[in-house]
Design an enzyme around this catalytic site. Structure first.
Site, mmCIF file in Angstrom:
data_model
loop_
_atom_site.group_PDB
_atom_site.id
_atom_site.type_symbol
_atom_site.label_atom_id
_atom_site.label_comp_id
_atom_site.label_asym_id
_atom_site.label_seq_id
_atom_site.Cartn_x
_atom_site.Cartn_y
_atom_site.Cartn_z
ATOM 1 N N GLU A 147 3.582 17.563 -32.282
ATOM 2 C CA GLU A 147 3.904 18.969 -32.945
ATOM 3 C C GLU A 147 5.122 19.374 -33.745
ATOM 4 O OE1 GLU A 147 0.851 20.471 -29.366
ATOM 5 O OE2 GLU A 147 2.971 20.926 -29.107
ATOM 6 N N HIS A 204 -23.071 28.971 -41.934
ATOM 7 C CA HIS A 204 -22.628 28.409 -43.032
ATOM 8 C C HIS A 204 -22.021 29.418 -43.959
ATOM 9 C CE1 HIS A 204 -22.765 25.561 -46.510
ATOM 10 N NE2 HIS A 204 -23.258 26.550 -47.334
ATOM 11 N N GLU A 232 -19.973 23.801 -38.416
ATOM 12 C CA GLU A 232 -21.334 23.530 -38.609
ATOM 13 C C GLU A 232 -21.656 22.215 -38.852
ATOM 14 O OE1 GLU A 232 -23.494 24.374 -42.615
ATOM 15 O OE2 GLU A 232 -21.094 24.823 -43.327
ATOM 16 N N TYR A 287 2.379 14.456 -27.648
ATOM 17 C CA TYR A 287 2.082 15.672 -28.088
ATOM 18 C C TYR A 287 3.298 16.682 -28.794
ATOM 19 C CZ TYR A 287 -1.994 16.674 -24.480
ATOM 20 O OH TYR A 287 -3.264 16.499 -23.852
ATOM 21 N N LYS A 315 6.297 27.473 -29.269
ATOM 22 C CA LYS A 315 6.108 26.431 -30.205
ATOM 23 C C LYS A 315 4.649 26.993 -30.960
ATOM 24 C CE LYS A 315 2.357 24.242 -29.065
ATOM 25 N NZ LYS A 315 2.001 23.403 -28.096
ATOM 26 N N CYS A 364 4.503 25.997 -24.788
ATOM 27 C CA CYS A 364 3.352 26.593 -25.570
ATOM 28 C C CYS A 364 3.632 27.837 -26.619
ATOM 29 C CB CYS A 364 2.118 26.752 -24.672
ATOM 30 S SG CYS A 364 2.220 25.951 -23.245
ATOM 31 N N CYS A 419 5.854 27.014 -20.587
ATOM 32 C CA CYS A 419 4.807 27.724 -21.303
ATOM 33 C C CYS A 419 5.294 28.704 -22.288
ATOM 34 C CB CYS A 419 3.396 27.841 -20.791
ATOM 35 S SG CYS A 419 2.480 28.595 -21.770
HETATM 36 P P1 NDP Z 1 3.792 12.632 -23.821
HETATM 37 O O1 NDP Z 1 3.660 11.695 -22.864
HETATM 38 O O2 NDP Z 1 2.699 13.349 -24.652
HETATM 39 O O3 NDP Z 1 4.486 11.580 -25.094
HETATM 40 C C1 NDP Z 1 5.599 10.693 -24.420
HETATM 41 C C2 NDP Z 1 5.757 10.097 -25.894
HETATM 42 O O4 NDP Z 1 7.252 9.295 -25.676
HETATM 43 C C3 NDP Z 1 4.816 8.584 -25.746
HETATM 44 O O5 NDP Z 1 4.806 8.352 -27.280
HETATM 45 C C4 NDP Z 1 5.829 7.627 -24.984
HETATM 46 O O6 NDP Z 1 5.464 6.385 -25.528
HETATM 47 C C5 NDP Z 1 7.069 7.960 -25.591
HETATM 48 N N1 NDP Z 1 8.316 7.669 -24.779
HETATM 49 C C6 NDP Z 1 8.266 7.567 -23.334
HETATM 50 N N2 NDP Z 1 9.579 7.024 -22.817
HETATM 51 C C7 NDP Z 1 10.133 6.617 -23.926
HETATM 52 C C8 NDP Z 1 11.358 6.102 -24.456
HETATM 53 N N3 NDP Z 1 12.303 5.691 -23.329
HETATM 54 N N4 NDP Z 1 11.868 5.647 -25.498
HETATM 55 C C9 NDP Z 1 10.875 5.897 -26.549
HETATM 56 N N5 NDP Z 1 9.710 6.504 -26.301
HETATM 57 C C10 NDP Z 1 9.147 7.002 -24.979
HETATM 58 O O7 NDP Z 1 4.979 13.539 -23.531
HETATM 59 P P2 NDP Z 1 5.640 14.668 -24.444
HETATM 60 O O8 NDP Z 1 6.877 14.814 -23.897
HETATM 61 O O9 NDP Z 1 5.122 14.837 -25.723
HETATM 62 O O10 NDP Z 1 4.874 16.091 -23.690
HETATM 63 C C11 NDP Z 1 4.870 16.007 -22.304
HETATM 64 C C12 NDP Z 1 3.760 16.694 -21.976
HETATM 65 O O11 NDP Z 1 3.661 17.995 -21.967
HETATM 66 C C13 NDP Z 1 2.315 16.217 -22.298
HETATM 67 O O12 NDP Z 1 2.034 14.880 -21.583
HETATM 68 C C14 NDP Z 1 1.460 17.385 -21.920
HETATM 69 O O13 NDP Z 1 1.008 17.236 -20.588
HETATM 70 C C15 NDP Z 1 2.178 18.442 -22.199
HETATM 71 N N6 NDP Z 1 2.231 19.205 -23.713
HETATM 72 C C16 NDP Z 1 1.156 19.758 -23.827
HETATM 73 C C17 NDP Z 1 1.154 20.205 -25.086
HETATM 74 C C18 NDP Z 1 -0.326 20.956 -25.551
HETATM 75 O O14 NDP Z 1 -1.275 21.010 -24.550
HETATM 76 N N7 NDP Z 1 -0.608 21.062 -26.839
HETATM 77 C C19 NDP Z 1 1.952 20.480 -26.089
HETATM 78 C C20 NDP Z 1 3.149 19.850 -25.633
HETATM 79 C C21 NDP Z 1 3.328 19.377 -24.352
HETATM 80 P P3 NDP Z 1 4.196 5.742 -24.769
HETATM 81 O O15 NDP Z 1 2.845 6.178 -25.384
HETATM 82 O O16 NDP Z 1 4.693 4.038 -25.295
HETATM 83 O O17 NDP Z 1 4.469 5.555 -23.296
#
Ligand code: NDP
Length: 453
Positions: free
Chosen positions: A187, A442, A447, A183, A50, A47, A42
């Site tokens: 982002e 407002h 709101e 996510y 980012k 976080c 983080c």
């Molecule tokens: P996510 O699980 O959110 O997303 C992973 C993405 O990658 C999905 O779209 C998934 O597709 C895709 N994917 C997985 N494997 C492959 C592959 N082999 N080829 C192509 N696409 C693939 O993970 P992130 O890496 O974005 O973030 C990790 C974690 O970090 C989050 O789940 C969250 O817990 C945390 N996080 C939280 C944030 C916040 O609170 N604002 C910000 C950043 C991270 P599919 O959906 O089809 O599985």
């Protein structure tokens, strides 16, 4: 040098730091083991940096529309290298703050990588296992080692960055491909787009942000596309070739993309490989450490919190798990986490935030005839003069039978701040009547949540 403690914490990230300091506040003798920088994902590569990049990335759009408000901005060019360097300086400062806080809390920081010898002993190696180590003993051990980002197993995967690498760049190439629809992908696509990078996002499924309300994530897709991000679905990568600055990406359906850099935002996995968990009888489930509601693993004196576990992987959850663990085990306070209602946000542009059930989840649980969905979509007043920019979408999912608010979702500026506050009444079981009898403030965007008909 002490070798025996009441608690050894493995990992000085959000969950580990919170647990160590809380346990020490009860008088426990605590050691925290960390081989990387104190602060964890983080603070060091997640976080915090980012969000700073998000703030930086929003200026270009604001300055572009500033003339509508009579503001004349000459030469509003962006020096991304300055932003990246300043963000790293802030991370360095926070790293030192966290080290200082450990020392003030009377927690011993042991530098190195921990490996279980038995359920009461951790061997800490300076680097990879070699002859330089120190054995620590404790009656309780907490695993809080977190996770790291994963690259898919495809040819040339090493040519792509993961999110950790983004914070180390001196500057960004003019065209970047972001792989993923979650996510981090949404982002970073927004950040890079805001910084003037030409962004292409490749998603393997047919929509963004699995698990979020589909209407809200659909609206985000529209707004991201309006900002010039090219998003292509059903794109599964086959290979990457070339070198950094000149990459060629091939997909399984025969498409080619060319770019200067590629970011894999394809999920994260726990960092368990070096822990020697077999020795202490902990088996992984789906590559994560299974824990019960008391953060207990299969081995009674070993606990786990945060991203290494099979629970919700978000920073505030890890912190609360760490504190709850310390309160229970060292403070004698019986409390546990409510995993049912966790608000979350995606810091895309526009921001997306959510608490409670999505429309899809509510339909599955209650059936659509028992629900009433309220929504409003509009261009906020901040965009009135420029007559351009993202629209907001606010949405409430209501149980028709008892009028309870089941879900509250928002896309738009300050969505995360607004949903954080909405999470309080939703958690208290508020009804739509409660929302409606709240006097509107407002003129605001929020709101609309108390005036929806
Ligand atoms: P996510 O699980 O959110 O997303 C992973 C993405 O990658 C999905 O779209 C998934 O597709 C895709 N994917 C997985 N494997 C492959 C592959 N082999 N080829 C192509 N696409 C693939 O993970 P992130 O890496 O974005 O973030 C990790 C974690 O970090 C989050 O789940 C969250 O817990 C945390 N996080 C939280 C944030 C916040 O609170 N604002 C910000 C950043 C991270 P599919 O959906 O089809 O599985």
């Amino acid at each position: 040098m002490k070798t025996t403690f009441d608690l050894i914490v493995l990992g000085a990230g959000s969950g580990g730091l919170a647990a160590a300091k809380r346990a020490a506040s009860y008088g426990a003798r605590v050691a925290i083991v960390e081989g990387d920088r104190v602060g964890g994902t983080c603070v060091i590569r997640g976080c915090v940096p980012k969000k700073l990049l998000v703030y930086g990335s929003l200026y270009k759009e604001q300055l572009e529309t500033a003339t509508n408000f009579g503001v004349n901005v000459r030469n509003s060019s962006m020096d991304v290298a300055v932003l990246l360097s300043n963000v790293r300086d802030e991370v360095d400062r926070l790293n030192l703050v966290h080290i200082d806080l450990l020392s003030k809390a009377n927690v011993e920081l042991v530098r190195g990588w921990g490996r279980f010898i038995n359920s009461n002993c951790v061997r800490v190696y300076k680097e990879e296992p070699d002859s330089t180590y120190r054995d620590l003993y404790a009656s309780k051990i907490l695993i809080a080692v977190g996770g790291n980002p994963q690259r898919p197993s495809i040819l040339g995967a090493e040519l792509g960055w993961v999110s950790d690498d983004m914070f180390l760049q001196k500057d960004f190439p003019p065209h970047i491909v972001v792989v993923g629809g979650g996510y981090i992908a949404c982002e970073f696509s927004s950040i890079l787009n805001g910084l003037g990078v030409n962004v292409t996002q490749l998603v393997r499924s047919t929509y963004l942000l699995r698990g979020f309300d589909r209407e809200i994530s659909g609206a985000l897709l529209e707004e991201m596309q309006n900002k010039g991000i090219k998003i292509y679905f059903e794109q599964d990568l086959l290979s990457i070739q070339g070198s950094l600055g000149d990459l060629e990406i091939n997909t399984k359906n025969g498409e080619k993309y060319f770019c200067g850099g590629l970011l894999f935002a394809t999920g994260r996995l726990p960092l368990t490989s070096g822990l020697n968990l077999d020795t202490v009888g902990i088996n992984l489930s789906n590559k994560k450490i299974p824990v019960n509601n008391f953060q207990e693993t299969a081995t009674s004196n070993i606990f786990a919190v945060g991203d290494v576990t099979n629970r919700v992987n978000l920073t505030p959850v890890a912190i609360e798990e760490g504190r709850v663990f310390a309160d229970r085990v060292f403070g004698g306070i019986d409390r546990r986490i409510n995993y049912n209602l966790i608000a979350s946000a995606v810091f895309s542009n526009p921001e997306l935030a959510s608490v409670g059930l999505t429309e899809e989840q509510a339909i599955e649980l209650y059936g659509s005839k028992n629900l009433k969905i309220y929504r409003t979509r509009f261009r906020p007043m901040s965009k009135a003069l420029s007559k351009s920019g993202s629209k907001c979408l606010l949405k409430l999912i209501i149980n028709n039978n008892n009028n309870k608010v089941l879900g509250c979702h928002m896309l738009g500026e300050n969505a995360a701040e607004i949903i954080q506050m909405a999470a309080i009444p939703v958690g208290m079981g508020a009804t739509k009547f409660d929302f409606d009898k709240t006097m509107a403030l407002h003129p605001t965007v929020a709101e609309e949540f108390v005036t929806m008909i």
